[in-house]
Scaffold this active site. Structure first.
Site, PDB file in Angstrom:
ATOM      1  N   HIS A   1       0.836  -1.210   0.000  1.00 14.93           N
ATOM      2  CA  HIS A   1       0.000   0.000   0.000  1.00 14.93           C
ATOM      3  C   HIS A   1       0.869   1.258   0.000  1.00 14.93           C
ATOM      4  O   HIS A   1       0.697   2.148  -0.843  1.00 14.93           O
ATOM      5  CB  HIS A   1      -0.905  -0.018   1.236  1.00 14.93           C
ATOM      6  CG  HIS A   1      -1.714   1.226   1.424  1.00 14.93           C
ATOM      7  ND1 HIS A   1      -3.064   1.281   1.187  1.00 14.93           N
ATOM      8  CD2 HIS A   1      -1.374   2.476   1.843  1.00 14.93           C
ATOM      9  CE1 HIS A   1      -3.518   2.502   1.437  1.00 14.93           C
ATOM     10  NE2 HIS A   1      -2.500   3.246   1.842  1.00 14.93           N
ATOM     11  N   GLU A   2       1.790   1.332   0.938  1.00 12.84           N
ATOM     12  CA  GLU A   2       2.614   2.531   1.041  1.00 12.84           C
ATOM     13  C   GLU A   2       3.536   2.674  -0.163  1.00 12.84           C
ATOM     14  O   GLU A   2       3.856   3.791  -0.587  1.00 12.84           O
ATOM     15  CB  GLU A   2       3.419   2.513   2.349  1.00 12.84           C
ATOM     16  CG  GLU A   2       2.566   2.552   3.611  1.00 12.84           C
ATOM     17  CD  GLU A   2       1.636   3.758   3.680  1.00 12.84           C
ATOM     18  OE1 GLU A   2       1.947   4.802   3.055  1.00 12.84           O
ATOM     19  OE2 GLU A   2       0.590   3.674   4.342  1.00 12.84           O
TER      20      GLU A   2
ATOM     21  N   HIS B   1       1.904   4.643  -2.812  1.00 12.99           N
ATOM     22  CA  HIS B   1       2.068   6.097  -2.706  1.00 12.99           C
ATOM     23  C   HIS B   1       3.387   6.529  -3.354  1.00 12.99           C
ATOM     24  O   HIS B   1       3.442   7.524  -4.089  1.00 12.99           O
ATOM     25  CB  HIS B   1       2.069   6.526  -1.244  1.00 12.99           C
ATOM     26  CG  HIS B   1       0.713   6.559  -0.607  1.00 12.99           C
ATOM     27  ND1 HIS B   1      -0.332   7.308  -1.102  1.00 12.99           N
ATOM     28  CD2 HIS B   1       0.237   5.951   0.514  1.00 12.99           C
ATOM     29  CE1 HIS B   1      -1.400   7.160  -0.323  1.00 12.99           C
ATOM     30  NE2 HIS B   1      -1.085   6.331   0.653  1.00 12.99           N
TER      31      HIS B   1
ATOM     32  N   HIS C   1       3.146   6.567  -6.978  1.00 12.31           N
ATOM     33  CA  HIS C   1       2.368   7.736  -7.396  1.00 12.31           C
ATOM     34  C   HIS C   1       3.284   8.953  -7.503  1.00 12.31           C
ATOM     35  O   HIS C   1       3.192   9.754  -8.448  1.00 12.31           O
ATOM     36  CB  HIS C   1       1.243   7.985  -6.383  1.00 12.31           C
ATOM     37  CG  HIS C   1       0.084   8.744  -6.941  1.00 12.31           C
ATOM     38  ND1 HIS C   1      -1.027   9.061  -6.194  1.00 12.31           N
ATOM     39  CD2 HIS C   1      -0.148   9.272  -8.161  1.00 12.31           C
ATOM     40  CE1 HIS C   1      -1.888   9.733  -6.932  1.00 12.31           C
ATOM     41  NE2 HIS C   1      -1.372   9.878  -8.130  1.00 12.31           N
TER      42      HIS C   1
END
Length: 745
Positions: free
Chosen positions: A520-521, A524, A527
């Site tokens: 999940h992290e 980021h 992104h």
């Protein structure tokens, strides 16, 4: 002595810079006196920047990197004060420009201002999140009101706002491209939504409130950290029953690090609490660990947060009332995908009944198993994880500790790199140790390049382990954004976790949930790294959208390519058996009642706190009564109880916005089905290309609803989310079947 000189130099430079700005505004004509003053100001600035490493331009390889090895707390305050003054000087110059306002002389100049401040904030963020100390917290407390005042001076600079407004009003009649127009709109809204339209006493009060809130947010966060550091539990050999070997070894190493050799440390963080509650056979200790964790900020005394919360809520409400809003949530959601608190509540309330119903089923299974074993107990919150694990074994023959043997942290990192290579065409190469400064020996760095062209994209820093002074949880951050408007800049991205470091020579084994969070992290970070925008402002995010990209990346953990190649036994190196993989997939919807309900409880309480009248509010009572009205099951609690809900009270990033994870999860489930339906599955090149092009690279250069439609061809619907969690999907005749979460134009 050296620090006194630095402080004196800062004061001199601030005065010189301010004088230069004022002189330039009053006397545009060039004269010798102005030239002398400008030269003196430049020399003073150079002197300060050279003598304070936190202000110095980043040098070295990869476009320059932060001097993390030169961080000293005593440099922080003078650096921050100088950087703020320098930024205000730049702002004053923009506001005083006698030429008519244009995109180039106003918006673009705002975009390039504050370089020194950006650099200082990179260090400030490290101290705040990764290396907090009593010395830093003292400086942080002193800086918080100054930073708030600084921000108010910019927002409330009417001359500046009028220039921004002039560009905004003319945006549709100007020769601006789509990115420039988006920057103008975001900049104008930032001013208008934060008090720039106020005047007189209302403007003064707005600034006062911001200043006080900054102090309260800092105090709230430090109180939680104090309770995390102050409630370590040390165990002896006879208190370890049921705990996995890897956990015991890590707890022993941590205890030795804390000066308690021969004992075992259970820290007051989720990464330590969660596995302890899952495996410990000692119910009395489970309750103690549970209470320590869920009572953070709620223990009375100097670190209690209840009074702070009450004051924060009152001030937030007063502040938005000055702007004409009914409540804080209404103000907060105006520029989010949800747009209104009502729409956010509708989504949560659509899912809540199914989640609670599933909890009842889960508890019934657990209670039956406890009764069968003769435990003679009623399931309590500190029992939930323990008996859920037993039910998992009984129902699915799945042992979480067995799964952990195949989840090595280093292998998971390699798996993430593989996924990034397949979807984004990124390649990660380790940077030679010592060639790039780091702020702790645990931090490692990788260079990110394009696999095809070899083009340098940026650096990725990883700080994986828990330690004193590091806030709990996991997060991603950027030290430098991608932009191109003043020459291309590379990205410096970072992931931060709180895994318990293994004993020397032992691999770090993690749970499936922790592995998902790791992915999940990293989402980021991808992104950040995939950004293809021109202006810094476009790297900002829309809170109920930015979690979508990272939540989506979690799905690749369970793809065959990752499972087959990276989940190998930490001792034998053998790949995870097919039968164990089948069990994992079969149990994928297990315990969704717990996961969904504990999250939604926090999100609903957040929204209700920020739509309620805060006058005379008792946060503890409000939490209890709200959960009772919702029908919260007795067997579990909110994921983040109000007294330690840092997402919404240690700052304003998620305040009245914690619902955003659920909003983003609807997008996630819907987008995942797009991959599942594609010919190439989760590695389908055509869908992957659309993913990067429409959902990652644009960052905030495109309205999120439009971006999602460009990817999917339609708005997202709630049905995919319900299917993902194994909840009943409303019938097609129901309006909720077609509930979308995009804003209709």
């Amino acid at each position: 002595m050296r620090q006194s000189l630095i402080a004196l130099s800062v004061a001199a430079a601030i005065a010189a810079a301010a004088g230069c700005s004022k002189e330039a505004a009053q006397a545009p004509a060039v004269d010798e006196n102005a030239q002398v003053q400008a030269s003196a100001a430049a020399d003073a600035k150079s002197s300060v920047v050279a003598s304070n490493p936190l202000l110095a331009e980043w040098t070295g390889p990869y476009g320059g990197v932060p001097a993390f090895d030169k961080m000293r707390v005593e440099d922080l305050k003078p650096a921050m004060e100088f950087a703020m003054a320098e930024n205000l000087r730049e702002i004053d110059a923009i506001a005083a420009n006698p030429e008519p306002a244009t995109f180039e002389n106003t918006i673009a100049e705002l975009e390039r201002s504050g370089a020194e401040l950006d650099r200082v904030f990179a260090y400030y963020g490290i101290w705040a999140a990764n290396k907090s100390t009593p010395e830093f917290r003292k400086v942080q407390g002193e800086l918080a009101p100054k930073l708030a005042s600084f921000q108010s001076k910019i927002i409330q600079n009417d001359a500046l706002f009028q220039r921004v407004k002039a560009v905004y009003d003319a945006r549709n009649d100007s020769d601006l491209d789509s990115e420039q127009k988006r920057v103008v709109e975001l900049t104008y809204n930032q001013f208008a939504n934060n008090g720039a339209t106020l005047d007189g006493k209302a403007k003064e009060r707005y600034a006062e409130i911001n200043k006080r809130l900054a102090e309260l947010h800092t105090k709230f966060a430090n109180n939680v950290l104090a309770d995390e550091e102050g409630y370590t539990l040390f165990l002896s050999d006879d208190q370890l029953a049921g705990l996995p070997e890897s956990f015991v070894k890590a707890a022993a190493a941590l205890a030795e690090e804390k000066g308690e050799k021969g004992k075992y440390a259970i820290t007051n963080t989720r990464s330590s609490m969660d596995p302890f509650l899952t495996y410990s056979e000692n119910r009395e200790l489970r309750e103690k660990v549970w209470r320590n964790y869920y009572n953070r900020g709620d223990n009375g005394g100097e670190h209690d947060n209840n009074a702070i919360i009450a004051e924060i809520l009152k001030l937030r409400d007063e502040r938005v009332e000055l702007l004409g809003f009914e409540n804080y949530a209404q103000w907060r959601l105006q520029d989010r995908m949800a747009k209104t608190p009502q729409r956010a509540m509708e989504l949560m309330e659509a899912v809540w009944p199914a989640a609670v119903a599933r909890v009842e089923e889960e508890v019934a299974d657990m209670q039956a198993l406890a009764d069968e074993s003769g435990a003679d107990i009623t399931i309590k919150p500190w029992d939930y994880r323990y008996y859920a694990e037993k039910v998992r074994k009984a129902k699915y023959d799945l042992n979480s500790d067995e799964v952990k043997q195949y989840l090595q942290l280093d292998k998971l990192r390699e798996a993430m790199f593989y996924v990034a290579g397949e979807l984004f065409n990124f390649e990660f190469s380790p940077v030679e140790e010592g060639s790039v400064p780091v702020f702790h020996e645990d931090v490692k760095v990788w260079e990110v390049t394009d696999k095809s062209s070899g083009e340098h994209i940026g650096l990725w820093y990883l700080d994986p382990f828990a330690r004193a002074g590091k806030r709990s949880g996991a997060w991603a951050t950027m030290y430098r954004d991608h932009t191109t408007f003043d020459g291309k800049t590379n990205v410096l991205a970072s992931n931060n976790s709180n895994f318990i470091k293994g004993a020397p020579g032992e691999p770090v084994l993690v749970s499936w949930d922790d592995a998902s969070t790791f992915f999940h992290e990293f989402g980021h970070a991808l992104h950040f790294l995939s950004s293809n925008v021109t202006y810094p402002t476009l790297n900002s995010g829309v809170r109920d959208y930015t979690e979508f990209q990272s939540q989506l990346l979690e799905r690749w953990l369970s793809t065959d390519e990752v499972i087959d190649n990276y989940l190998v036994h930490y001792k034998t190196g053998e790949p995870i058996p097919e039968e164990l993989v089948a069990k994992i997939k079969k149990a994928s919807k297990f315990n969704q009642g717990f996961a969904t309900t504990e999250y939604l409880a926090s999100a609903l309480v957040d929204m209700k706190l920020h739509t309620a009248d805060p006058e005379g509010i008792d946060p503890d009572k409000f939490e209890r009564e709200t959960l009772e009205e919702l029908g919260m099951p007795d067997e579990l609690v909110m994921r983040h109880r109000t007294p330690h809900f840092g997402h919404i009270f240690s700052g304003e990033g998620y305040s009245a916005g914690y619902y955003g994870y659920m909003w983003a999860d609807v997008l996630t489930s819907d987008a995942a089905e797009a991959f599942a339906e594609a010919e190439g599955g989760f590695y389908d090149p055509e869908v992957a290309d659309k993913l990067v092009k429409h959902l990652f690279a644009p960052r905030n250069a495109v309205d999120p609803a439009e971006a999602y439609r460009a990817f999917r061809g339609r708005d997202a619907e709630i049905g995919a989310l319900m299917r993902d969690r194994g909840f009943p999907v409303p019938g097609k005749e129901s309006e909720k079947e077609n509930t979308t979460i995009a804003v209709k134009d």
